[in-house]
Design an enzyme around this catalytic site. Structure first.
Site, PDB file in Angstrom:
ATOM      1  N   GLY A   1     -33.140  25.898  13.602  1.00  0.00           N
ATOM      2  CA  GLY A   1     -33.420  26.366  14.960  1.00  0.00           C
ATOM      3  C   GLY A   1     -34.224  27.656  14.960  1.00  0.00           C
ATOM      4  N   LEU A   2     -34.856  27.989  13.833  1.00  0.00           N
ATOM      5  CA  LEU A   2     -35.691  29.194  13.769  1.00  0.00           C
ATOM      6  C   LEU A   2     -37.170  28.803  13.742  1.00  0.00           C
ATOM      7  CD1 LEU A   2     -33.494  31.204  11.238  1.00  0.00           C
ATOM      8  CD2 LEU A   2     -33.542  31.405  13.728  1.00  0.00           C
TER       9      LEU A   2
ATOM     10  N   GLY B   1     -34.904  23.622   9.731  1.00  0.00           N
ATOM     11  CA  GLY B   1     -33.911  22.849  10.482  1.00  0.00           C
ATOM     12  C   GLY B   1     -32.780  23.702  11.015  1.00  0.00           C
TER      13      GLY B   1
ATOM     14  N   ASP C   1     -42.281  28.385  20.877  1.00  0.00           N
ATOM     15  CA  ASP C   1     -42.303  28.702  19.450  1.00  0.00           C
ATOM     16  C   ASP C   1     -43.698  29.101  18.975  1.00  0.00           C
ATOM     17  OD1 ASP C   1     -39.781  27.828  19.845  1.00  0.00           O
ATOM     18  OD2 ASP C   1     -39.953  26.004  18.641  1.00  0.00           O
TER      19      ASP C   1
ATOM     20  N   ASP D   1     -37.056  26.190  28.983  1.00  0.00           N
ATOM     21  CA  ASP D   1     -38.515  26.012  28.881  1.00  0.00           C
ATOM     22  C   ASP D   1     -39.003  24.735  29.566  1.00  0.00           C
ATOM     23  OD1 ASP D   1     -37.291  24.497  26.896  1.00  0.00           O
ATOM     24  OD2 ASP D   1     -38.740  24.990  25.328  1.00  0.00           O
TER      25      ASP D   1
ATOM     26  N   GLU E   1     -32.027  29.540  27.017  1.00  0.00           N
ATOM     27  CA  GLU E   1     -31.914  28.312  26.229  1.00  0.00           C
ATOM     28  C   GLU E   1     -31.999  27.082  27.126  1.00  0.00           C
ATOM     29  OE1 GLU E   1     -32.816  28.283  23.056  1.00  0.00           O
ATOM     30  OE2 GLU E   1     -31.275  29.796  22.747  1.00  0.00           O
TER      31      GLU E   1
ATOM     32  N   SER F   1     -40.955  24.546  11.802  1.00  0.00           N
ATOM     33  CA  SER F   1     -42.008  23.544  12.050  1.00  0.00           C
ATOM     34  C   SER F   1     -43.188  24.172  12.786  1.00  0.00           C
ATOM     35  CB  SER F   1     -41.451  22.374  12.851  1.00  0.00           C
ATOM     36  OG  SER F   1     -40.976  22.794  14.109  1.00  0.00           O
TER      37      SER F   1
HETATM   38  P1  ADP Z   1     -37.006  23.791  12.661  1.00  0.00           P
HETATM   39  O1  ADP Z   1     -38.324  23.865  13.315  1.00  0.00           O
HETATM   40  O2  ADP Z   1     -35.868  24.183  13.537  1.00  0.00           O
HETATM   41  O3  ADP Z   1     -36.944  24.536  11.364  1.00  0.00           O
HETATM   42  P2  ADP Z   1     -37.737  21.019  12.409  1.00  0.00           P
HETATM   43  O4  ADP Z   1     -36.955  19.809  12.068  1.00  0.00           O
HETATM   44  O5  ADP Z   1     -38.479  21.037  13.685  1.00  0.00           O
HETATM   45  O6  ADP Z   1     -36.729  22.259  12.293  1.00  0.00           O
HETATM   46  O7  ADP Z   1     -38.813  21.298  11.264  1.00  0.00           O
HETATM   47  C1  ADP Z   1     -38.464  21.228   9.895  1.00  0.00           C
HETATM   48  C2  ADP Z   1     -39.547  20.454   9.158  1.00  0.00           C
HETATM   49  O8  ADP Z   1     -40.762  21.235   9.130  1.00  0.00           O
HETATM   50  C3  ADP Z   1     -39.229  20.216   7.694  1.00  0.00           C
HETATM   51  O9  ADP Z   1     -38.475  19.039   7.535  1.00  0.00           O
HETATM   52  C4  ADP Z   1     -40.625  20.065   7.093  1.00  0.00           C
HETATM   53  O10 ADP Z   1     -41.142  18.773   7.312  1.00  0.00           O
HETATM   54  C5  ADP Z   1     -41.453  21.025   7.909  1.00  0.00           C
HETATM   55  N1  ADP Z   1     -41.612  22.323   7.230  1.00  0.00           N
HETATM   56  C6  ADP Z   1     -41.297  23.528   7.727  1.00  0.00           C
HETATM   57  N2  ADP Z   1     -41.589  24.517   6.845  1.00  0.00           N
HETATM   58  C7  ADP Z   1     -42.124  23.912   5.770  1.00  0.00           C
HETATM   59  C8  ADP Z   1     -42.640  24.374   4.511  1.00  0.00           C
HETATM   60  N3  ADP Z   1     -42.663  25.665   4.186  1.00  0.00           N
HETATM   61  N4  ADP Z   1     -43.120  23.467   3.659  1.00  0.00           N
HETATM   62  C9  ADP Z   1     -43.099  22.170   3.974  1.00  0.00           C
HETATM   63  N5  ADP Z   1     -42.629  21.676   5.105  1.00  0.00           N
HETATM   64  C10 ADP Z   1     -42.133  22.519   6.015  1.00  0.00           C
HETATM   65 MG    MG Z   2     -38.985  22.657  14.971  1.00  0.00          MG
END
Ligand code: ADP
Ligand code: MG
Length: 458
Positions: free
Chosen positions: A155-156, A153, A202, A61, A58, A159
């Protein structure tokens, strides 16, 4: 569509059978029906990209260190149909994400920060620049809804799963010759479009994941790839049989972590500058992993302030990318560097342990990694501490630790297969009692990496 063909494909990708397979089949069939309702009858290509959980490694990277993620069976699905022009139309099964559309070009204007279209636009702009011109667009329906989708959101890395899903769609529909490591590297750069300058872990695991394996990835690029291309050494590492990787989501979302995260990056870079006084050749903390801590410790003050750094000819403001601030003049250099250096060594030891099937040692390393993240990197929270304590108390838990950047999110645990039900029950009930929160707990069935699933008609 040939149901049996889909069933065989899903079995291979997710390694599931029986009831679980039936549930997955229903998910795909509902997605297809929804795609047909949105865009009308015709051909459909289905693609997917998984989220991930990092087993150990952790905040290593960006210090050119090591990580060991696993691809989840939770993923982003894309139902897509190519278009004759350069338009991309996006719909989402989750009503919170309203439809979007854009034209693929060299310069796609970003939507406001946080808008979900940016992940698609980032992938499209980068591939148009590097693989175009003239990439064809598509109509698509995105499905990453619970319980099969990647929690957001947490941490998995939902995005990166979305970015990678968009990239593999463009690659497949345009017949581009881009895959594996080169595609992962491109996706890493594509995600910068959304305004965060993340690493490569990722995207690599989302693309290179293999069932039953974690990915040991060295985040230091070398230039010995084909034609001098950038290359990151990696290798598949078998997960121990008889044990499950279990994830528990605290339901606490990282809030306002920007300055904290940037501070950690800066503290590592300050550490490197201070160590250079004795080891002038080093560029990252990774370069001192092999040295005894006793030799490094005296060079790294527990706390140092901006004034003193300036007196030593180190300007902290010049060590972060322009426009990025750490908003502090107090730096806890020793403990931050100790975390990164010991964590890198723990990843190397973990890989060795897993390769000889030694779950005991791997469990101990998970516990040590958690203590280091909590005490030296200071990225835990009361809720995460509760989860880790409850997890460690379950017989059959080999080790547990926070995973992801910290300040909320998830823990990951290695649990004896036969104890996973008890783990979910005991940790879930204890967490609800102590915090009033409902932890989402699931076994991570490591899945295959991103790509095309099937071509069909609707
Ligand atoms: P993490 O990558 O840890 O889940 P992030 O804040 O980096 O958290 O990413 C979350 C964002 O990615 C969401 O707010 C959204 O904008 C986008 N996102 C992820 N999956 C989807 C989905 N299936 N549909 C639409 N937006 C998504
Ligand atoms: Mg992310």
């Amino acid at each position: 569509m040939h149901t049996s063909e889909l069933a065989t494909t899903l079995q291979r990708l997710y390694g599931t059978n029986g009831e679980a397979l039936a549930g997955l089949m229903a998910r795909y069939e509902q997605g297809l029906a929804a795609f047909g309702a949105e865009y009308g009858p015709g051909e459909v290509v289905i693609l997917r990209a998984p989220g991930r959980v990092n087993l150990i490694g952790e905040h290593t990277d960006y210090n050119h260190g090591y990580v060991l993620p696993v691809a989840l069976d939770k993923d982003v699905l894309v139902f897509a149909r190519p278009r004759p022009d350069q338009q991309v139309r996006l719909a989402n099964v989750e009503p919170a994400f309203t439809s979007r559309s854009f034209i693929i070009s060299h310069d796609i204007s970003p939507c406001p920060i946080g808008d979900w279209a940016n992940y698609a636009q980032g992938a499209a702009q980068l591939l148009e620049r590097e693989q175009g011109p003239g990439l064809r667009g598509f109509d698509a329906l995105i499905d990453s809804a619970p319980p099969y989708g990647v929690p957001r959101g947490a941490g998995l890395s939902s995005s990166s799963a979305l970015t990678v899903a968009m990239a593999v769609t463009l690659v497949a529909l345009n017949g581009l010759n881009l895959q594996g490591e080169a595609l992962a590297d491109a996706c890493g750069r594509a995600e910068w479009y959304v305004g965060t300058r993340g690493g490569i872990m990722d995207q690599f695991i989302s693309i290179l994941g293999q069932p039953g394996h974690a990915l040991f990835l060295d985040c230091r690029p070398t230039t010995d790839g084909p034609a001098g291309a950038r290359h990151y050494p990696f290798r598949q590492v078998p997960l121990p049989t008889g044990y499950a990787v279990v994830v528990a989501d605290s339901q606490v979302r990282h809030r306002n972590t920007g300055p904290h995260f940037n501070r950690r990056v800066l503290e590592g870079r300050i550490g490197v500058r201070l160590l250079q006084a004795r080891y002038p050749g080093i560029t990252h903390l990774r370069d001192v992993n092999h040295l005894p801590w006793d030799e490094l410790e005296p060079l790294l003050p527990e706390v140092i302030h901006t004034d003193e750094l300036r007196a030593r000819g180190i300007d902290p403001d010049a060590l972060l990318d322009s426009g990025v601030g750490a908003q502090t003049d107090t730096f806890y250099v020793r403990r931050r560097c100790r975390h990164v250096i010991t964590e890198n060594n723990r990843v190397l030891e973990s890989v060795a342990a897993l390769e000889r099937g030694d779950a005991q040692t791997f469990g101990r390393l998970l516990r040590e990694a958690h203590a280091s993240a909590r005490d030296d990197y200071e990225i835990s929270t009361p809720e995460i501490e509760t989860l880790v304590r409850l997890a460690q108390a379950v017989p059959g838990t080999m080790g547990a630790r926070l995973t992801g950047a910290g300040w909320g999110g998830c823990i990951v645990a290695l649990v004896r297969q036969e104890e996973t039900a008890r783990f979910a029950e005991q940790v879930g009930a204890g967490y609800a009692q102590e915090t009033g929160l409902d932890a989402q707990i699931f076994v991570c069935h490591s899945a295959a990496g991103a790509g095309e699933v099937i071509r069909t008609t609707v």
